[in-house]
Motif scaffolding. Sequence first.
Motif, mmCIF file in Angstrom:
data_model
loop_
_atom_site.group_PDB
_atom_site.id
_atom_site.type_symbol
_atom_site.label_atom_id
_atom_site.label_comp_id
_atom_site.label_asym_id
_atom_site.label_seq_id
_atom_site.Cartn_x
_atom_site.Cartn_y
_atom_site.Cartn_z
ATOM 1 N N MET A 150 -0.305 -4.538 -16.967
ATOM 2 C CA MET A 150 0.626 -3.339 -16.618
ATOM 3 C C MET A 150 1.694 -3.231 -17.069
ATOM 4 O O MET A 150 2.459 -2.201 -17.584
ATOM 5 N N ALA A 154 0.871 -1.370 0.009
ATOM 6 C CA ALA A 154 -0.119 0.014 -0.237
ATOM 7 C C ALA A 154 0.999 1.344 0.050
ATOM 8 O O ALA A 154 0.706 2.211 -0.858
ATOM 9 N N SER A 165 3.516 1.414 -9.109
ATOM 10 C CA SER A 165 2.304 1.519 -8.319
ATOM 11 C C SER A 165 1.140 0.758 -8.658
ATOM 12 O O SER A 165 0.401 -0.009 -7.935
ATOM 13 N N LEU A 166 0.948 0.651 -10.154
ATOM 14 C CA LEU A 166 0.131 -0.397 -10.454
ATOM 15 C C LEU A 166 0.382 -2.105 -10.066
ATOM 16 O O LEU A 166 -0.488 -2.885 -9.865
ATOM 17 N N LEU A 196 4.645 4.757 -12.003
ATOM 18 C CA LEU A 196 3.321 4.420 -12.374
ATOM 19 C C LEU A 196 3.196 3.055 -12.334
ATOM 20 O O LEU A 196 2.304 2.112 -11.871
ATOM 21 N N VAL A 227 4.585 9.755 -9.762
ATOM 22 C CA VAL A 227 4.489 9.869 -11.047
ATOM 23 C C VAL A 227 4.307 11.232 -11.484
ATOM 24 O O VAL A 227 4.675 11.891 -12.276
ATOM 25 N N ALA A 230 2.475 1.467 -3.354
ATOM 26 C CA ALA A 230 1.476 2.104 -4.368
ATOM 27 C C ALA A 230 1.388 3.354 -4.368
ATOM 28 O O ALA A 230 1.277 4.197 -5.305
ATOM 29 N N VAL A 231 1.130 3.888 -3.113
ATOM 30 C CA VAL A 231 0.644 5.498 -2.812
ATOM 31 C C VAL A 231 1.971 6.090 -3.066
ATOM 32 O O VAL A 231 2.058 7.202 -3.769
ATOM 33 N N GLY A 235 2.150 6.420 -6.942
ATOM 34 C CA GLY A 235 1.403 7.310 -7.137
ATOM 35 C C GLY A 235 1.873 8.704 -7.164
ATOM 36 O O GLY A 235 1.552 9.601 -8.169
ATOM 37 N N VAL A 236 2.095 9.256 -6.137
ATOM 38 C CA VAL A 236 2.664 10.480 -5.891
ATOM 39 C C VAL A 236 3.880 10.968 -6.728
ATOM 40 O O VAL A 236 3.745 12.002 -7.560
ATOM 41 N N VAL A 290 -0.527 -2.530 -6.936
ATOM 42 C CA VAL A 290 -2.156 -2.954 -6.993
ATOM 43 C C VAL A 290 -2.381 -4.299 -7.303
ATOM 44 O O VAL A 290 -3.439 -5.169 -6.776
ATOM 45 N N THR A 312 6.966 7.189 -15.934
ATOM 46 C CA THR A 312 6.325 5.785 -16.405
ATOM 47 C C THR A 312 6.531 4.700 -15.291
ATOM 48 O O THR A 312 5.696 3.784 -14.987
#
Lengths: 187, 101
Positions: A61, A11, A37-38, A34, A21, A14-15, A18-19, A41, A31
């Motif tokens: 992904m 988690a 992060s994915l 991302l 990116v 992932a967060v 995401g930030v 997920v 890229t």
Amino acid sequence: MLDDLIFWALALLAVAGGVMVFRFDSMARATYALLTSLLCVGGEVLLLGLDYLGVVIVLMMTIEMAIMAVFMVMYMMNPAGLMPMTMVHNKRGAAVICTGVFAALAAGILLAPWPARRGRSSADPTMDLGLSLMGPQMLTMMTLGFSLFATIVATVVLATRRGRYDRFGDDLKARAADDPVRGGVGR
Amino acid sequence: MSLELFLLLGAALFSIGLFGALTQQSIVMLMMGLELMLGGIIVGAAAVWHYIAPAAADAQVLVVLAVTVMAVEMAMGFAVVTALFRSREVDLTDMAAELKE
């Protein structure tokens, strides 16, 4: 215990991915952030016991981000991030909106009376999914299939350089296609 | 691990993606934001399957739907960028909006 540990690791990663990116200057790094992060997920989905879907997400992904990296290099004016530059608009308004959205979602998540777990997962959830897609959810599956096919056609139409109006004239009445190089045998 | 934690993770990913989709000018970066939002939805659907209704496969179908939407969004996004770039040499949303006027 181990599951908790894995959940938190994935988690946070992932967060954080995401930030990052939207913080990296380099598009290639964005890229990969991302992708991280994915992939996390996908890891969370695996952790929840959906083996097939988790693996599908991970594989999809990886390929998708590889393609995205190619498009980045093709179209972005600053793919390597050698010149630090920001290409953003309305940062403050967006931050307010997103904080509001997160607060509303979190309030709903924490306050809603979630129902208790009903039933038990079968030994093979993938089998359930397959039977569902080929049975009660057949309409969903067919809609997905048709939208994917429409996407294939639409992408080719949008991305092609010379469409049929370029080749056969505006009224499509030209007898021979107006091509820079004539095709066919014995040109 | 609980349903709330997974849903909070999904909400966080969704909000970050929304921020990116709203702020980024480059169309490709905007699509990355959309992907993050869909990633949050996938986490939420998978958590709902596991913690609320593991006997039914409906939440799994929702995950399949989200994955398909991701693929369609990606393909259409790149096709639109290709068409825009070919006709106007544009890769930013604001530039595309200006040229329309």
